[in-house]
Design an enzyme around this catalytic site. Structure first.
Site, PDB file in Angstrom:
ATOM      1  N   ASP A   1       0.849  -1.186   0.000  1.00  0.00           N
ATOM      2  CA  ASP A   1       0.000   0.000   0.000  1.00  0.00           C
ATOM      3  C   ASP A   1       0.884   1.235   0.000  1.00  0.00           C
ATOM      4  OD1 ASP A   1      -2.054  -1.771   0.133  1.00  0.00           O
ATOM      5  OD2 ASP A   1      -2.816  -1.142   2.084  1.00  0.00           O
TER       6      ASP A   1
ATOM      7  N   ASP B   1     -14.991  -2.838  -1.802  1.00  0.00           N
ATOM      8  CA  ASP B   1     -14.602  -2.618  -0.409  1.00  0.00           C
ATOM      9  C   ASP B   1     -15.865  -2.272   0.369  1.00  0.00           C
ATOM     10  OD1 ASP B   1     -11.967  -2.797  -1.407  1.00  0.00           O
ATOM     11  OD2 ASP B   1     -11.965  -0.658  -1.861  1.00  0.00           O
TER      12      ASP B   1
END
Length: 243
Positions: free
Chosen positions: A8, A129
């Protein structure tokens, strides 16, 4: 099942967030390319990259870091975060990504996702998500009114390579994968599903493994790899069903 180590990217560094909160970022490596090389050397088959700044701002931000990763490794790589136009998809695929992940734009412009799937067969994934089954957008900063399953079903005949399903409340929290929700989603789809969020141990991967029969083809692992609870070779061994 395939292991997808997660990198990330925030402000050019390799970080992990807690439950998607950009203010709660832990830096694990100042050099994302070095981290990618370490994962590749350890034997991973894929890499999963997220441009966190891009997801919030709506356009690619950590491009330089991604390009450095692509130079450093030959492992197939997928990227999500801030990719919201056909031009951006084209640029990333030409830069060497194997697959791009479309999230927010899948909610806001599903037609663009379907067009991209036609133009680049097998190279478009959809990132879903969710909090309590409802899809979040714009880097998880906003909640939509769309159910995760309803969004996934919109793309059943589009040729999406995979649905990447993340339970936001599990992400970075080391509380285990939401196996039940992931299996429920996969059972309603013919599109392959990749599980994300919450892997804290090899036991979490073992719990997920039987779900392969429902179409779950892989697992994304982040913080557990960084803090040493899981190693790449061990995770691969478990996901391949070896003892």
């Amino acid at each position: 099942m395939i292991l997808f180590p997660a990198i990330d990217l925030k402000d050019g560094k390799c970080v992990r967030l807690l439950r998607g909160d950009m203010a709660r970022a832990t830096v694990f490596n100042d050099s994302p390319a070095a981290q990618a090389k370490a994962f590749a050397t350890a034997g991973c088959e894929w890499l999963h990259l997220v441009d966190l700044n891009g997801a919030v701002e709506g356009h690619p931000v950590n491009r330089a870091a991604v390009l450095e990763i692509l130079k450093a490794v030959e492992v197939p790589t997928q990227l999500g975060g801030g990719i919201r136009t056909i031009e951006s998809i084209a640029q990333w695929l030409e830069a060497g990504l194997q697959r791009v992940i479309l999230g927010t734009i899948a909610v806001k412009e599903p037609g663009l996702v379907k067009a991209a799937c036609k133009q680049w067969p097998g190279r478009i994934a959809v990132g879903i998500d969710a909090r309590d089954g409802i899809v979040a957008v714009d880097g998880w900063t906003k909640q939509s009114t769309v159910r995760a399953l309803d969004l996934a079903l919109r793309f059943e005949d589009a040729g999406v390579a995979a649905i990447i399903y993340t339970d936001i409340d599990r992400d970075g929290a080391m509380g285990g994968v939401n196996v039940d929700a992931t299996i429920t989603l996969a059972q309603h789809l013919t599109t392959p599903v990749i599980a994300s969020g919450g892997v804290s141990s090899l036991d979490d991967l073992r719990e997920l493994l039987p779900a392969e029969e429902h179409g779950i083809i892989g697992a994304i692992v982040g913080r557990a790899l960084y803090d040493g609870r899981v190693t790449v070779p061990d995770a691969i061994r478990v996901l391949k069903g070896e003892r």
